[in-house]
Design an enzyme around this catalytic site. Sequence first.
Site, PDB file in Angstrom:
ATOM      1  N   CYS A 196       0.831  -1.199   0.000  1.00  0.00           N
ATOM      2  CA  CYS A 196       0.000   0.000   0.000  1.00  0.00           C
ATOM      3  C   CYS A 196       0.869   1.254   0.000  1.00  0.00           C
ATOM      4  O   CYS A 196       0.574   2.242  -0.662  1.00  0.00           O
ATOM      5  CB  CYS A 196      -0.921  -0.018   1.200  1.00  0.00           C
ATOM      6  SG  CYS A 196      -2.383   0.973   1.003  1.00  0.00           S
ATOM      7  N   CYS A 347      15.028   4.709  -5.181  1.00  0.00           N
ATOM      8  CA  CYS A 347      13.580   4.892  -5.294  1.00  0.00           C
ATOM      9  C   CYS A 347      13.155   5.672  -4.058  1.00  0.00           C
ATOM     10  O   CYS A 347      13.912   6.513  -3.575  1.00  0.00           O
ATOM     11  CB  CYS A 347      12.861   3.547  -5.417  1.00  0.00           C
ATOM     12  SG  CYS A 347      13.079   2.476  -3.994  1.00  0.00           S
TER      13      CYS A 347
END
Lengths: 389, 93
Positions: A196, A347
Amino acid sequence: MKESSANNPAALSKEEVLRYSRHLIMPEVGMEGQLKLKKAKVLLVGAGGLGAPLGLYLAAAGVGRLGIIDFDAVDFTNLQRQVTFGTSDVGRKKLEAARERLSNLNPEIQIDAYETRLTSENALDIVREYDIVADGTDNFPTRYLVNDACVLLGKPNVYGSIFRFEGQASIFGYPGGPCYRCLYPEPPPPGLVPSCAEGGVLGVLPGIIGCIQAMETLKLILGNGEPLVGRLLLFDALRMRFREMKLRKNLECLVCGEHRTITKLIDYAEFCGIRGEEVEAKPLDIPEITPRDLKARLDRGDDIYILDVREPHEYQICNLRGHLIPLGDLPRRVSELDSSREIVAHCRSGKRSGEAVQFLQKAGFHKIWNLKGGILAWSDEVDPSVPKY
Amino acid sequence: MGVKVIIPTPLRQFAGKRESVDLEANTVAEALGSLTSQFGELKKHLYSDDGRLRSFVNVYVNDEDIRYLQKEKTTLQQGDTISIVPSIAGGTE
Ligand SMILES: [Zn+2]
Protein backbone atom coordinates in the site's frame (compact mmCIF):
# COMPACT_ATOMS: atom_id res chain seq x y z
CA MET A 1 -14.20 0.96 30.46
CA LYS A 2 -17.60 2.55 30.27
CA GLU A 3 -20.25 0.58 32.09
CA SER A 4 -23.09 3.11 32.50
CA SER A 5 -25.85 1.79 30.28
CA ALA A 6 -24.05 -1.23 28.95
CA ASN A 7 -25.15 -2.63 32.31
CA ASN A 8 -28.73 -3.01 31.17
CA PRO A 9 -28.55 -4.67 27.79
CA ALA A 10 -32.26 -5.39 27.76
CA ALA A 11 -33.48 -1.81 27.60
CA LEU A 12 -32.63 1.61 26.23
CA SER A 13 -32.31 4.64 28.48
CA LYS A 14 -34.20 7.83 27.65
CA GLU A 15 -30.99 9.31 26.25
CA GLU A 16 -30.44 6.27 24.08
CA VAL A 17 -33.97 6.41 22.70
CA LEU A 18 -33.33 9.98 21.61
CA ARG A 19 -29.88 9.18 20.22
CA TYR A 20 -31.11 6.24 18.15
CA SER A 21 -34.49 7.68 17.22
CA ARG A 22 -33.77 7.55 13.44
CA HIS A 23 -33.15 3.84 13.83
CA LEU A 24 -36.11 3.27 16.14
CA ILE A 25 -38.63 4.76 13.74
CA MET A 26 -37.49 2.40 10.96
CA PRO A 27 -39.37 -0.88 10.96
CA GLU A 28 -36.20 -2.66 9.75
CA VAL A 29 -34.44 -1.73 12.98
CA GLY A 30 -36.96 -0.61 15.60
CA MET A 31 -36.53 -1.24 19.31
CA GLU A 32 -35.83 -4.93 18.74
CA GLY A 33 -33.03 -4.19 16.27
CA GLN A 34 -31.53 -1.44 18.37
CA LEU A 35 -31.35 -3.79 21.34
CA LYS A 36 -29.62 -6.36 19.11
CA LEU A 37 -27.08 -3.67 18.25
CA LYS A 38 -26.67 -2.83 21.93
CA LYS A 39 -25.97 -6.47 22.77
CA ALA A 40 -23.62 -6.95 19.83
CA LYS A 41 -19.85 -7.33 20.17
CA VAL A 42 -17.73 -6.47 17.16
CA LEU A 43 -13.96 -6.69 16.87
CA LEU A 44 -12.13 -4.29 14.54
CA VAL A 45 -8.73 -5.52 13.47
CA GLY A 46 -6.79 -2.36 12.61
CA ALA A 47 -7.66 1.27 13.32
CA GLY A 48 -6.47 2.65 10.00
CA GLY A 49 -8.14 3.47 6.70
CA LEU A 50 -10.87 0.84 6.83
CA GLY A 51 -11.04 0.91 10.62
CA ALA A 52 -11.88 4.63 10.60
CA PRO A 53 -15.33 4.47 8.99
CA LEU A 54 -15.97 1.09 10.63
CA GLY A 55 -15.29 2.48 14.09
CA LEU A 56 -17.14 5.73 13.54
CA TYR A 57 -20.30 4.22 12.06
CA LEU A 58 -20.51 1.19 14.32
CA ALA A 59 -20.03 3.38 17.39
CA ALA A 60 -22.58 5.89 16.13
CA ALA A 61 -25.06 3.09 15.37
CA GLY A 62 -24.88 1.88 18.95
CA VAL A 63 -22.98 -1.40 18.68
CA GLY A 64 -22.71 -2.09 22.41
CA ARG A 65 -19.17 -3.35 22.54
CA LEU A 66 -16.40 -2.49 20.10
CA GLY A 67 -13.00 -4.12 20.37
CA ILE A 68 -10.15 -2.43 18.49
CA ILE A 69 -6.72 -3.96 17.90
CA ASP A 70 -3.90 -1.68 16.83
CA PHE A 71 -0.37 -0.86 17.92
CA ASP A 72 0.55 2.01 15.59
CA ALA A 73 0.88 5.71 16.23
CA VAL A 74 -0.85 8.36 14.15
CA ASP A 75 1.43 9.98 11.57
CA PHE A 76 0.89 12.80 9.10
CA THR A 77 0.49 10.46 6.12
CA ASN A 78 -2.50 8.80 7.84
CA LEU A 79 -4.63 11.94 7.93
CA GLN A 80 -5.41 11.85 4.21
CA ARG A 81 -7.78 8.92 4.81
CA GLN A 82 -7.96 7.89 8.47
CA VAL A 83 -10.68 10.33 9.40
CA THR A 84 -10.92 9.23 13.02
CA PHE A 85 -7.78 11.25 13.68
CA GLY A 86 -7.05 14.95 13.65
CA THR A 87 -3.82 16.86 13.18
CA SER A 88 -3.42 17.20 16.95
CA ASP A 89 -3.42 13.39 17.23
CA VAL A 90 -0.20 13.01 15.23
CA GLY A 91 2.31 11.11 17.38
CA ARG A 92 -0.36 9.68 19.69
CA LYS A 93 -1.26 6.02 19.81
CA LYS A 94 -4.02 5.27 17.34
CA LEU A 95 -5.88 3.30 19.96
CA GLU A 96 -5.86 6.13 22.44
CA ALA A 97 -6.97 8.69 19.84
CA ALA A 98 -9.64 6.34 18.47
CA ARG A 99 -11.00 5.52 21.90
CA GLU A 100 -11.28 9.21 22.72
CA ARG A 101 -12.98 10.04 19.43
CA LEU A 102 -15.42 7.13 19.54
CA SER A 103 -16.29 7.66 23.22
CA ASN A 104 -17.03 11.26 22.44
CA LEU A 105 -19.18 10.19 19.50
CA ASN A 106 -21.06 7.69 21.65
CA PRO A 107 -20.42 7.48 25.40
CA GLU A 108 -23.10 4.78 25.70
CA ILE A 109 -20.90 2.03 24.26
CA GLN A 110 -18.03 0.01 25.64
CA ILE A 111 -14.70 0.22 23.84
CA ASP A 112 -12.08 -2.48 24.41
CA ALA A 113 -8.63 -1.42 23.27
CA TYR A 114 -6.01 -4.06 22.51
CA GLU A 115 -2.62 -2.49 22.06
CA THR A 116 -0.98 -5.42 20.41
CA ARG A 117 -0.35 -7.10 17.13
CA LEU A 118 -2.82 -9.91 16.47
CA THR A 119 -0.77 -13.11 16.66
CA SER A 120 -1.32 -16.85 16.53
CA GLU A 121 -0.85 -16.83 20.31
CA ASN A 122 -3.50 -14.23 21.20
CA ALA A 123 -5.96 -14.34 18.28
CA LEU A 124 -8.30 -17.07 19.49
CA ASP A 125 -8.59 -15.58 22.97
CA ILE A 126 -9.41 -12.14 21.60
CA VAL A 127 -11.71 -13.19 18.75
CA ARG A 128 -13.65 -15.56 21.02
CA GLU A 129 -14.98 -12.56 22.95
CA TYR A 130 -16.83 -11.16 19.94
CA ASP A 131 -19.75 -12.04 17.64
CA ILE A 132 -18.33 -10.58 14.44
CA VAL A 133 -14.87 -9.58 13.22
CA ALA A 134 -14.34 -6.72 10.77
CA ASP A 135 -10.98 -7.11 9.08
CA GLY A 136 -9.26 -3.86 8.19
CA THR A 137 -5.66 -5.05 8.18
CA ASP A 138 -3.06 -4.19 5.57
CA ASN A 139 -1.00 -7.34 5.25
CA PHE A 140 -1.40 -10.93 4.15
CA PRO A 141 -0.21 -12.72 7.31
CA THR A 142 -2.83 -10.96 9.42
CA ARG A 143 -5.53 -11.55 6.79
CA TYR A 144 -4.93 -15.31 6.87
CA LEU A 145 -4.66 -15.27 10.65
CA VAL A 146 -7.99 -13.44 11.01
CA ASN A 147 -9.59 -15.80 8.52
CA ASP A 148 -8.39 -18.97 10.19
CA ALA A 149 -9.26 -17.74 13.69
CA CYS A 150 -12.77 -16.82 12.52
CA VAL A 151 -13.29 -20.16 10.76
CA LEU A 152 -12.00 -22.14 13.76
CA LEU A 153 -14.32 -20.22 16.10
CA GLY A 154 -17.26 -20.00 13.69
CA LYS A 155 -17.36 -16.20 13.62
CA PRO A 156 -18.27 -14.19 10.53
CA ASN A 157 -15.41 -12.12 9.13
CA VAL A 158 -16.48 -8.96 7.32
CA TYR A 159 -13.69 -8.44 4.83
CA GLY A 160 -12.56 -5.35 2.96
CA SER A 161 -9.38 -4.64 1.04
CA ILE A 162 -8.14 -1.74 -1.04
CA PHE A 163 -5.50 -0.83 -3.57
CA ARG A 164 -5.15 2.64 -5.13
CA PHE A 165 -8.68 3.11 -6.44
CA GLU A 166 -9.95 -0.44 -6.36
CA GLY A 167 -11.56 -2.30 -3.50
CA GLN A 168 -12.91 -5.73 -2.58
CA ALA A 169 -15.47 -6.69 0.04
CA SER A 170 -17.17 -9.88 1.18
CA ILE A 171 -18.24 -11.79 4.26
CA PHE A 172 -16.20 -14.89 5.03
CA GLY A 173 -16.68 -17.53 7.68
CA TYR A 174 -20.47 -17.26 7.64
CA PRO A 175 -22.09 -20.62 8.46
CA GLY A 176 -22.06 -22.66 5.25
CA GLY A 177 -20.31 -19.90 3.31
CA PRO A 178 -16.81 -19.66 1.87
CA CYS A 179 -13.74 -18.34 3.65
CA TYR A 180 -10.80 -16.21 2.51
CA ARG A 181 -8.75 -19.33 1.81
CA CYS A 182 -11.53 -20.67 -0.40
CA LEU A 183 -11.04 -17.54 -2.49
CA TYR A 184 -7.24 -17.36 -2.28
CA PRO A 185 -5.60 -20.57 -1.01
CA GLU A 186 -2.21 -18.87 -0.80
CA PRO A 187 -0.83 -15.35 -0.53
CA PRO A 188 1.38 -13.84 -3.22
CA PRO A 189 5.11 -14.22 -2.60
CA PRO A 190 6.56 -11.03 -1.11
CA GLY A 191 7.56 -8.45 -3.67
CA LEU A 192 5.22 -9.60 -6.41
CA VAL A 193 2.38 -7.28 -5.42
CA PRO A 194 3.22 -3.69 -4.51
CA SER A 195 2.42 -2.74 -0.93
CA CYS A 196 0.00 0.00 0.00
CA ALA A 197 2.84 2.39 0.84
CA GLU A 198 4.26 1.88 -2.64
CA GLY A 199 0.93 1.67 -4.38
CA GLY A 200 -0.85 4.55 -2.69
CA VAL A 201 -4.57 4.80 -2.14
CA LEU A 202 -7.17 7.41 -3.01
CA GLY A 203 -8.26 8.73 0.40
CA VAL A 204 -12.00 8.27 -0.08
CA LEU A 205 -11.67 4.64 -1.13
CA PRO A 206 -11.12 3.13 2.34
CA GLY A 207 -14.07 5.30 3.41
CA ILE A 208 -16.30 3.63 0.85
CA ILE A 209 -15.08 0.07 1.43
CA GLY A 210 -15.03 0.53 5.23
CA CYS A 211 -18.63 1.82 5.06
CA ILE A 212 -19.64 -1.27 3.08
CA GLN A 213 -18.07 -3.39 5.83
CA ALA A 214 -19.89 -1.36 8.48
CA MET A 215 -23.19 -1.79 6.65
CA GLU A 216 -22.70 -5.55 6.29
CA THR A 217 -21.77 -5.79 9.98
CA LEU A 218 -24.98 -4.01 10.99
CA LYS A 219 -27.03 -6.25 8.67
CA LEU A 220 -25.48 -9.37 10.21
CA ILE A 221 -26.37 -8.11 13.69
CA LEU A 222 -29.91 -7.17 12.68
CA GLY A 223 -30.37 -10.34 10.62
CA ASN A 224 -31.80 -8.21 7.83
CA GLY A 225 -31.54 -8.30 4.07
CA GLU A 226 -29.15 -10.30 1.95
CA PRO A 227 -25.65 -10.47 3.42
CA LEU A 228 -22.58 -10.23 1.18
CA VAL A 229 -21.95 -13.96 1.58
CA GLY A 230 -20.84 -16.05 -1.40
CA ARG A 231 -20.24 -12.88 -3.39
CA LEU A 232 -17.06 -10.93 -3.92
CA LEU A 233 -17.85 -7.27 -4.46
CA LEU A 234 -15.32 -5.45 -6.63
CA PHE A 235 -15.34 -1.68 -6.70
CA ASP A 236 -13.53 0.48 -9.23
CA ALA A 237 -13.69 4.08 -8.03
CA LEU A 238 -12.23 5.58 -11.21
CA ARG A 239 -14.95 4.13 -13.35
CA MET A 240 -17.42 4.24 -10.44
CA ARG A 241 -18.45 0.70 -11.08
CA PHE A 242 -19.41 -2.16 -8.78
CA ARG A 243 -19.09 -5.70 -10.05
CA GLU A 244 -19.89 -8.94 -8.28
CA MET A 245 -18.22 -12.32 -8.64
CA LYS A 246 -19.66 -15.61 -7.42
CA LEU A 247 -17.75 -17.03 -4.52
CA ARG A 248 -18.02 -20.69 -3.63
CA LYS A 249 -16.95 -22.75 -0.71
CA ASN A 250 -13.91 -24.68 -1.90
CA LEU A 251 -14.28 -28.33 -0.92
CA GLU A 252 -10.49 -28.60 -0.96
CA CYS A 253 -10.03 -25.59 1.35
CA LEU A 254 -7.39 -26.38 3.95
CA VAL A 255 -9.25 -24.70 6.80
CA CYS A 256 -12.96 -25.11 5.99
CA GLY A 257 -13.05 -27.90 3.36
CA GLU A 258 -13.94 -31.55 3.72
CA HIS A 259 -10.40 -32.71 4.37
CA ARG A 260 -9.20 -29.76 6.37
CA THR A 261 -5.66 -29.95 7.65
CA ILE A 262 -5.49 -26.63 9.46
CA THR A 263 -7.12 -27.21 12.80
CA LYS A 264 -5.18 -24.68 14.80
CA LEU A 265 -3.42 -21.40 14.09
CA ILE A 266 -0.10 -21.64 12.27
CA ASP A 267 2.93 -19.40 11.72
CA TYR A 268 1.52 -16.85 9.28
CA ALA A 269 4.75 -14.97 8.60
CA GLU A 270 6.28 -18.23 7.46
CA PHE A 271 3.16 -19.15 5.49
CA CYS A 272 3.42 -15.83 3.67
CA GLY A 273 7.13 -16.34 3.05
CA ILE A 274 8.26 -13.20 4.82
CA ARG A 275 10.33 -14.57 7.64
CA GLY A 276 12.94 -11.85 8.17
CA GLU A 277 12.73 -11.08 4.48
CA GLU A 278 13.75 -7.45 4.20
CA VAL A 279 15.79 -7.28 7.36
CA GLU A 280 18.32 -9.96 6.57
CA ALA A 281 18.31 -11.21 3.03
CA LYS A 282 18.64 -8.00 1.04
CA PRO A 283 21.85 -6.33 2.25
CA LEU A 284 23.70 -9.57 1.60
CA ASP A 285 23.00 -9.73 -2.12
CA ILE A 286 22.63 -6.10 -3.08
CA PRO A 287 25.55 -3.68 -3.03
CA GLU A 288 24.50 -0.55 -1.21
CA ILE A 289 25.74 2.98 -0.70
CA THR A 290 24.51 5.23 2.11
CA PRO A 291 23.17 8.71 1.32
CA ARG A 292 26.13 10.28 3.17
CA ASP A 293 28.68 8.30 1.20
CA LEU A 294 26.97 9.13 -2.06
CA LYS A 295 26.90 12.83 -1.17
CA ALA A 296 30.60 12.74 -0.30
CA ARG A 297 31.49 11.10 -3.59
CA LEU A 298 29.36 13.52 -5.61
CA ASP A 299 30.94 16.47 -3.76
CA ARG A 300 34.33 15.05 -4.66
CA GLY A 301 33.30 15.24 -8.30
CA ASP A 302 33.18 11.48 -8.90
CA ASP A 303 31.35 10.53 -12.09
CA ILE A 304 28.29 8.75 -10.75
CA TYR A 305 25.16 8.18 -12.75
CA ILE A 306 21.96 8.45 -10.69
CA LEU A 307 19.17 6.15 -11.81
CA ASP A 308 15.71 6.91 -10.41
CA VAL A 309 13.37 3.92 -10.77
CA ARG A 310 10.26 5.55 -9.36
CA GLU A 311 7.20 6.64 -11.35
CA PRO A 312 7.07 10.01 -13.15
CA HIS A 313 4.48 11.41 -10.70
CA GLU A 314 6.84 10.62 -7.83
CA TYR A 315 9.68 12.39 -9.63
CA GLN A 316 7.51 15.51 -9.59
CA ILE A 317 7.22 15.39 -5.79
CA CYS A 318 10.99 15.44 -5.32
CA ASN A 319 14.06 14.09 -7.06
CA LEU A 320 17.84 13.88 -7.00
CA ARG A 321 18.07 14.96 -10.67
CA GLY A 322 18.56 11.34 -11.61
CA HIS A 323 17.72 9.70 -14.90
CA LEU A 324 14.14 8.41 -14.59
CA ILE A 325 13.31 4.89 -15.72
CA PRO A 326 10.39 3.40 -13.77
CA LEU A 327 11.15 -0.11 -12.50
CA GLY A 328 8.47 -1.61 -14.76
CA ASP A 329 10.05 -0.05 -17.85
CA LEU A 330 13.60 -1.05 -17.01
CA PRO A 331 13.73 -4.30 -19.02
CA ARG A 332 12.93 -2.58 -22.31
CA ARG A 333 14.87 0.63 -21.60
CA VAL A 334 18.02 -0.96 -20.23
CA SER A 335 19.89 0.13 -23.38
CA GLU A 336 19.70 3.74 -22.14
CA LEU A 337 22.23 2.82 -19.44
CA ASP A 338 25.99 2.63 -19.81
CA SER A 339 27.38 -0.35 -17.90
CA SER A 340 30.90 1.09 -17.96
CA ARG A 341 29.83 3.95 -15.67
CA GLU A 342 29.21 3.79 -11.96
CA ILE A 343 25.47 3.76 -11.33
CA VAL A 344 23.54 4.40 -8.12
CA ALA A 345 19.88 3.40 -8.31
CA HIS A 346 17.32 4.85 -5.95
CA CYS A 347 13.58 4.89 -5.29
CA ARG A 348 11.51 6.14 -2.37
CA SER A 349 12.65 3.70 0.31
CA GLY A 350 15.20 1.47 -1.40
CA LYS A 351 12.97 -1.51 -2.12
CA ARG A 352 12.21 -1.04 -5.81
CA SER A 353 15.74 0.16 -6.55
CA GLY A 354 16.99 -3.01 -4.83
CA GLU A 355 15.04 -5.01 -7.39
CA ALA A 356 16.43 -2.78 -10.14
CA VAL A 357 19.99 -3.43 -8.95
CA GLN A 358 19.40 -7.19 -8.93
CA PHE A 359 17.91 -7.02 -12.41
CA LEU A 360 20.80 -4.94 -13.75
CA GLN A 361 23.38 -7.23 -12.13
CA LYS A 362 21.85 -10.13 -14.01
CA ALA A 363 21.95 -7.99 -17.15
CA GLY A 364 25.73 -7.64 -16.75
CA PHE A 365 26.08 -4.40 -14.81
CA HIS A 366 28.82 -4.66 -12.19
CA LYS A 367 29.40 -1.09 -11.06
CA ILE A 368 25.99 -0.59 -9.55
CA TRP A 369 24.77 0.27 -6.05
CA ASN A 370 21.45 0.70 -4.33
CA LEU A 371 20.93 3.95 -2.42
CA LYS A 372 20.27 2.65 1.08
CA GLY A 373 16.91 3.85 2.41
CA GLY A 374 16.12 5.70 -0.81
CA ILE A 375 15.13 9.32 -1.09
CA LEU A 376 13.60 9.12 2.39
CA ALA A 377 17.02 8.46 3.88
CA TRP A 378 18.55 11.14 1.64
CA SER A 379 16.10 13.60 3.20
CA ASP A 380 16.99 12.41 6.72
CA GLU A 381 20.75 12.25 6.33
CA VAL A 382 21.76 14.69 3.61
CA ASP A 383 19.18 17.23 2.54
CA PRO A 384 16.16 17.85 4.80
CA SER A 385 14.70 20.24 2.21
CA VAL A 386 13.76 17.18 0.13
CA PRO A 387 10.15 16.41 1.11
CA LYS A 388 9.30 12.95 2.39
CA TYR A 389 6.17 11.25 1.11
CA MET B 1 -14.66 -15.13 -30.15
CA GLY B 2 -14.19 -11.48 -29.30
CA VAL B 3 -13.75 -11.15 -25.54
CA LYS B 4 -12.65 -8.49 -23.13
CA VAL B 5 -10.04 -9.06 -20.40
CA ILE B 6 -10.23 -6.67 -17.45
CA ILE B 7 -6.80 -5.98 -15.94
CA PRO B 8 -6.78 -5.26 -12.18
CA THR B 9 -5.06 -2.13 -10.90
CA PRO B 10 -1.98 -3.85 -9.39
CA LEU B 11 -1.19 -5.56 -12.71
CA ARG B 12 -1.84 -2.62 -15.04
CA GLN B 13 1.76 -1.49 -14.77
CA PHE B 14 2.72 -4.76 -16.48
CA ALA B 15 0.08 -4.41 -19.18
CA GLY B 16 0.98 -1.10 -20.74
CA LYS B 17 -1.21 0.67 -18.14
CA ARG B 18 -4.31 -0.71 -19.89
CA GLU B 19 -7.55 -1.18 -17.95
CA SER B 20 -8.80 -3.81 -20.34
CA VAL B 21 -7.71 -5.59 -23.47
CA ASP B 22 -9.99 -6.81 -26.26
CA LEU B 23 -8.85 -9.96 -27.98
CA GLU B 24 -9.92 -13.05 -29.90
CA ALA B 25 -9.91 -16.39 -28.09
CA ASN B 26 -11.93 -19.59 -27.83
CA THR B 27 -10.80 -20.62 -24.35
CA VAL B 28 -9.50 -18.95 -21.22
CA ALA B 29 -6.07 -20.47 -21.87
CA GLU B 30 -6.01 -18.90 -25.33
CA ALA B 31 -7.11 -15.54 -23.97
CA LEU B 32 -4.44 -15.48 -21.26
CA GLY B 33 -1.85 -16.78 -23.73
CA SER B 34 -2.65 -13.97 -26.14
CA LEU B 35 -2.55 -11.46 -23.28
CA THR B 36 0.84 -12.59 -21.98
CA SER B 37 2.31 -12.69 -25.46
CA GLN B 38 1.30 -9.03 -25.87
CA PHE B 39 2.55 -8.14 -22.39
CA GLY B 40 5.45 -10.41 -21.49
CA GLU B 41 5.94 -9.05 -17.98
CA LEU B 42 2.43 -10.12 -17.00
CA LYS B 43 3.42 -13.74 -17.33
CA LYS B 44 5.35 -14.10 -14.10
CA HIS B 45 2.51 -12.41 -12.24
CA LEU B 46 -0.11 -14.80 -13.58
CA TYR B 47 1.83 -18.06 -13.79
CA SER B 48 4.26 -19.77 -11.46
CA ASP B 49 7.51 -21.23 -12.81
CA ASP B 50 5.84 -24.59 -13.43
CA GLY B 51 3.32 -22.89 -15.72
CA ARG B 52 0.31 -23.08 -13.42
CA LEU B 53 -1.98 -20.16 -12.69
CA ARG B 54 -0.87 -18.64 -9.42
CA SER B 55 -3.08 -19.39 -6.44
CA PHE B 56 -3.48 -15.76 -5.45
CA VAL B 57 -4.81 -14.87 -8.88
CA ASN B 58 -8.37 -15.82 -9.69
CA VAL B 59 -9.85 -15.70 -13.15
CA TYR B 60 -13.54 -15.24 -13.78
CA VAL B 61 -15.54 -15.61 -16.95
CA ASN B 62 -18.31 -13.12 -16.44
CA ASP B 63 -19.10 -13.75 -12.75
CA GLU B 64 -18.01 -17.41 -12.55
CA ASP B 65 -14.68 -18.52 -11.11
CA ILE B 66 -13.01 -20.76 -13.71
CA ARG B 67 -11.92 -23.12 -10.91
CA TYR B 68 -15.58 -24.19 -10.84
CA LEU B 69 -15.93 -24.30 -14.63
CA GLN B 70 -13.38 -26.15 -16.78
CA LYS B 71 -10.47 -24.11 -15.42
CA GLU B 72 -8.30 -22.78 -18.23
CA LYS B 73 -10.07 -25.03 -20.72
CA THR B 74 -13.28 -23.10 -20.12
CA THR B 75 -14.71 -22.12 -23.49
CA LEU B 76 -15.65 -18.56 -24.27
CA GLN B 77 -18.66 -17.02 -25.96
CA GLN B 78 -18.66 -13.89 -28.07
CA GLY B 79 -18.78 -10.85 -25.77
CA ASP B 80 -17.63 -12.64 -22.59
CA THR B 81 -15.73 -10.64 -20.01
CA ILE B 82 -12.71 -12.22 -18.34
CA SER B 83 -11.71 -10.69 -15.02
CA ILE B 84 -8.34 -11.24 -13.41
CA VAL B 85 -8.74 -10.69 -9.66
CA PRO B 86 -5.56 -10.93 -7.57
CA SER B 87 -5.60 -10.81 -3.81
CA ILE B 88 -4.87 -7.38 -2.37
CA ALA B 89 -4.12 -6.83 1.28
CA GLY B 90 -4.34 -3.08 1.71
CA GLY B 91 -6.47 -1.64 4.46
CA THR B 92 -4.81 0.57 6.96
CA GLU B 93 -1.08 0.50 7.61
ZN1 LIG C 1 -12.37 -22.07 3.13
